[in-house]
Write an enzyme that holds these catalytic residues in place. Structure first.
Site, PDB file in Angstrom:
ATOM      1  N   GLU A 146      10.808   2.589   3.703  1.00 27.04           N
ATOM      2  CA  GLU A 146       9.492   3.326   4.261  1.00 27.04           C
ATOM      3  C   GLU A 146       9.167   2.676   5.472  1.00 27.04           C
ATOM      4  O   GLU A 146       8.598   1.416   5.658  1.00 27.04           O
ATOM      5  CB  GLU A 146       8.507   2.652   3.134  1.00 27.04           C
ATOM      6  CG  GLU A 146       8.928   3.272   1.720  1.00 27.04           C
ATOM      7  CD  GLU A 146       7.644   3.140   0.576  1.00 27.04           C
ATOM      8  OE1 GLU A 146       6.364   2.768   1.065  1.00 27.04           O
ATOM      9  OE2 GLU A 146       8.067   3.155  -0.464  1.00 27.04           O
TER      10      GLU A 146
ATOM     11  N   THR B 155       4.842  12.118  -3.405  1.00 27.68           N
ATOM     12  CA  THR B 155       3.586  12.922  -2.958  1.00 27.68           C
ATOM     13  C   THR B 155       2.405  12.358  -3.735  1.00 27.68           C
ATOM     14  O   THR B 155       1.851  12.993  -4.476  1.00 27.68           O
ATOM     15  CB  THR B 155       3.874  14.418  -3.600  1.00 27.68           C
ATOM     16  OG1 THR B 155       4.416  14.353  -4.820  1.00 27.68           O
ATOM     17  CG2 THR B 155       4.887  15.137  -2.804  1.00 27.68           C
TER      18      THR B 155
END
Length: 611
Positions: free
Chosen positions: A386, A452
């Protein structure tokens, strides 16, 4: 983004403290026939900044031994930091280990091991056991045992057979043959560096390693392990175009707070309703995969009431901790696959260094995942970076090809095992999806876990309030492209197959306080209070403390008093699963088990919605 990452450092180890190790000791004097014992060293793990070691002492004589002492030398940059099953002291670079009060006696032919953690990269030398050479000779160096063979590679895997090959071991007097071990049990002794195992079961998992014997029949340390999954059978659901992937994250630190154990996957009924578990997280440091929390991972002793099997861990069993509990879980649910996830929000900063040498990084990950102590626990690796060539907790500038190069190296090393990745859901123009060649990397992965969720939250303390996991856009959304539908559309437009995309569900809510408006878009004064962190709360708490008052963009929200929360419910999850199937997605995943109710109602909704 991940909102929980690792346990407090205070839980990292309960091993013998360093202060108890350091002392002054002269060379031990022999208390028994110097030719009646041997000692063999093996490095059991290596996490970059340190390593695990093990000595095995064997009585090779005809009379019993009442005690043993092992001595060796390390270079000045290498030391023992903690030990178990022996008392370890040092005088400068010379180290001495004496048996504990319960394991000193050895009958003829018997052996005992003690282990330790160390720092540095040196190898032991000048080994003595009870004053004699560790190879059983009257003086050092004598006839040394052979080295470890190379980690086997598997080829020609069929429903019932697999061919193994490995690089040769070395020995000062010559290697005579090799023992081939399947799942830790010897199945053959061969004189060559290859072997074909037959009579296997279709669709089954096996772990193979090899050890060498020299001309004196001494065995050296075992090689690394290779996992083999035979073809055929029905144990592995396909990642796309058939049975859907139903994956949940289990966090290593969850066993501390909120006291969520692997056993809870059984008591909640969740283990029977999923296909895969991602174990989070392993660390990424120094360009290598590394252990995240050794105590939680493989050392913590579970009581009978905490254990999947119902049996308490013992002090001398080879593997404890979450890894052993996952092993017991897989024995109970043999079709369940477990993947070790590395990185996460906190530890993604290490991927930039890893990307400089993808092959070396892949090798380090393979060696750690296939450590002989737990090689049978894991069915593959997951990379949670990330974010590549973008910013998360820190910013990465390794370039748009770095992620693809890392995934290609992992696929080359892990072969037919699962290789997956957690990826951004930023579908905005010029956003994080556009920063990386996810399409090029997709040829090397089994699937992407598209995160998501966490699109909006109280890091924007004054709002506007917005659902953190919208399925679609809606009037007034704070940022275009921050929806599940936008993310999936962008990946497919790039060229990622729909069947390799999994939809993500958060088993938690995000919330603000100081809110007067019921509908999304209201102002706030800051994050709402949460059980462990402001602005975040688990679904199992919110369903009662702040029940749903409305829905928007395929998810739910709740306005109670001055607090405003958004979270998914069984109903919104079922709707999202229907949407995932209509889009041809490969399945769904969630972060993470402990946010669900005791009877696993969110897991049930996800599972039934994909069936």
């Amino acid at each position: 983004m991940r909102f929980r990452h690792r346990a407090a450092a205070g839980f990292a180890t309960l091993l013998l403290p360093l202060a108890g190790l350091v002392g002054i000791s002269g060379h031990a004097q022999a208390a028994a026939d110097v030719s009646s014992a041997t000692a063999v060293f093996a490095k059991t793990s290596d996490w970059g900044t340190g390593f695990g070691g093990q000595w095995t002492v064997k009585n090779t004589g005809s009379a019993a031994i009442s005690s043993w002492t092992v001595e060796w030398d390390y270079p000045s940059d290498t030391k023992v930091t903690s030990a178990w099953d022996a008392t370890v002291t040092n005088s400068g670079t010379h180290w001495t280990a004496k048996n504990a009060n319960y394991n000193g006696a050895l009958a003829p032919g018997a052996s005992v091991s003690f282990g330790f953690n160390g720092a540095g990269g040196g190898a032991p030398s000048g080994c003595l056991v009870n004053g004699g050479s560790c190879d059983g000779g009257p003086s050092a160096p004598g006839d040394n045992p052979p080295s470890a063979p190379g980690t086997p590679t598997a080829s020609a895997v069929t429903d019932t057979s697999a061919r193994l090959a490995w690089s040769a071991a070395t020995d000062d007097k010559g290697v005579k043959n090799y023992d081939v071990l399947r799942d830790g049990t010897k199945i053959a002794t061969v004189t060559t560096t290859s072997y074909t195992d037959t009579g296997l079961s279709a669709g089954a998992d096996y772990s193979y390693s090899v050890l060498a014997r020299d001309t004196a029949d001494q065995t050296g340390p075992a090689s690394g392990s290779v996992a083999v999954h035979t073809t055929g059978g029905t144990t592995t659901p396909p990642p796309s175009g058939g049975a859907k992937v139903k994956l949940g994250y289990f966090t290593e630190w969850g066993i501390y707070t909120p006291n969520y154990q692997v056993k809870n996957l059984v008591t909640s009924g969740s283990a029977a309703k999923i296909t895969h578990i991602n174990y989070a997280f392993g660390n990424v440091t120094g360009g290598k995969c590394a252990i995240g929390d050794s105590y939680a991972d493989y050392d913590k002793a579970f009581t009978a009431d905490q254990s999947v099997s119902g049996a308490a861990d013992t002090w001398d069993q080879p593997l404890r901790g979450n890894f052993n509990q996952l092993r017991e879980l897989k024995a109970k649910y043999p079709n369940l696959k477990v993947i070790w996830s590395f990185g996460g929000w906190t530890w993604s900063g290490g991927f930039g260094e890893a990307a400089k040498n993808p092959a070396a990084f892949a090798q380090s990950c393979y060696d750690l995942v296939h450590d002989p102590r737990w090689a049978d626990v894991f069915d593959g690796i997951d990379i949670d970076w990330e974010y590549p060539n973008a910013c998360g907790l820190s910013c990465d500038a390794s370039g748009p090809a770095a992620f693809k190069n890392v995934m290609a190296a992992l696929r080359a090393k892990f072969g037919t095992q699962l290789v997956t990745a957690a990826v951004t859901a930023d579908g905005s123009a010029g956003g994080k999806i556009d920063a990386t060649d996810y399409a090029g990397a997709s040829q090397y992965v089994d699937w992407y876990n598209v995160m998501t969720y966490d699109f909006f939250g109280a890091w924007d303390a004054q709002g506007p309030t917005a659902p953190h996991s919208p399925l679609t856009s809606y009037s007034g959304i704070p940022k275009q492209g921050f929806t599940t539908a936008d993310a999936m559309a962008k990946y497919k437009a790039q060229g990622v197959p729909a069947g390799k995309l999994l939809l993500g569900i958060g088993f938690y809510g995000r919330g603000w306080t100081g809110v007067t408006q019921d509908a999304p878009g209201g102002t706030a004064t800051g994050p709402a209070a949460g059980s462990s962190e402001a602005g975040i709360e688990n679904y199992k708490v919110l369903k009662n403390s702040c029940p749903v008052t409305g829905a928007v963009a395929g998810t739910a929200y709740a306005h109670c008093g001055s607090n405003w929360w958004s979270y998914d419910t069984p109903d919104t999850i079922r709707s999202k699963m229907a949407w995932a199937k209509s889009q041809g997605l490969g399945g769904a995943f969630f972060w993470e088990f402990s946010g669900d109710t005791a009877d696993g109602e969110l897991v049930s909704a996800l599972s039934s919605g994909l069936s």
